[in-house]
Design an enzyme around this catalytic site. Structure first.
Site, PDB file in Angstrom:
ATOM      1  CB  CYS A 208      -2.102   4.727   4.557  1.00  0.00           C
ATOM      2  SG  CYS A 208      -3.311   4.246   3.576  1.00  0.00           S
ATOM      3  CB  SER A 209      -0.986   0.845   6.675  1.00  0.00           C
ATOM      4  OG  SER A 209      -2.199   1.525   7.227  1.00  0.00           O
TER       5      SER A 209
ATOM      6  CB  CYS B 122      -0.838  -0.157   1.183  1.00  0.00           C
ATOM      7  SG  CYS B 122      -2.010   1.494   1.204  1.00  0.00           S
TER       8      CYS B 122
END
Lengths: 197, 85
Positions: free
Chosen positions: A108-109, A105
């Protein structure tokens, strides 16, 4: 518990900020009693890569399930009872001897929580997020997953819209295994695509 | 070989050597974001995700859960006054 015998450690700045958030949000009625404990318990003991391992093992054992899984990941994963937040729009991609998928990603996550739990620390770190896009073959080799030149690498960028899960290749010599035995072979890293089995 | 599966979660979430959280404040702030999403935003994760993207971009080297905390701090003042049902 032995902590009562000691003075509590002083709170770090971030601990103080989190405590302030907790007090504020609790006062606004947004944090029911026991909510934090329940969420933590779920993510530490119920939601994790063992769910994804069951999905992978079913796909290895049942060609018809595998077909459904690759056609509609969200629906096929829901058949095994996994879904919910961060698990909408699941796309499952298959690793083969000539094609290797790996997920990242970049912003972000984003991560397929219902089947893999919370992302590992390195997944959230800038070096992984940047380098997996720029030089996936070199980074995979550094992470212990060297790939022959002829294997094509696909880097898939997760987002709010799509969460990917890698279906690793079934290891050779596993023909007689039960689904439960197969699931025990599947690692989290193989479902992110930074390892082969 | 198959015993971990009969006790879901007791072993496998910690495979590859990592626990989900390193410290209690990390699980707390994770759960607080979940509480906000669930009880103030009707399940919409996108406002928090946008704040998290901003927080990470503002300081890429900052530890992840600290960025998460910063994102939640930025989101809270924007929440609707009354929780959505």
């Amino acid at each position: 518990m032995t902590s009562s015998a000691h003075h509590p450690a002083p709170m770090s700045p971030v601990e103080r900020r989190v405590a302030a958030l907790e007090a504020l949000l609790t006062e606004r009625g947004l944090v029911p009693a026991g909510f934090i404990e329940e969420i933590t318990r779920r993510y530490e003991s119920e939601i994790g890569p063992m769910n994804g391992a069951k999905v992978v093992a079913r796909a290895w054992a049942d060609p018809e399930y595998k077909r459904r899984l690759l056609a509609d990941g969200t629906a096929a994963i829901a058949e095994l009872g996994f879904g919910g937040p961060e698990g909408h729009h699941m796309v499952v991609v298959e690793n083969t001897s000539t094609m290797h998928n790996v997920i990242v990603c970049t912003l972000c996550s984003c991560y397929p929580w219902p089947v893999l739990g919370l992302p590992p620390a390195w997944y959230k770190d800038p070096p992984y997020r940047a380098r997996m896009v720029r030089e996936p073959r070199a980074l995979l080799a550094e992470m212990g997953c060297p790939l022959p030149e002829e294997v094509e690498i696909w880097v898939l960028d997760s987002s709010a819209e799509v969460r990917y899960l890698v279906l690793p290749q079934r290891p050779p010599g596993t023909g007689g295994m039960t689904e439960a035995e197969l699931a025990a072979l599947v690692t989290r890293d193989s479902m992110i695509g930074v390892a082969r089995l | 070989m198959s015993t971990p599966l009969s006790l879901p979660g007791l072993d496998l979430p910690r495979r590859n050597g990592e626990l989900a959280f390193d410290a209690p404040w990390q699980s707390t702030v994770f759960a607080l974001a979940a509480a906000v999403i669930e009880h103030a935003l009707g399940g919409d994760r996108e406002p928090f995700r946008q704040q998290l993207i901003k927080a990470i971009a503002a300081d890429p080297g900052r530890p992840y859960w600290e960025s998460w905390t910063t994102a939640l701090e930025a989101l809270v003042p924007t929440l609707p006054e009354r929780p959505t049902p």
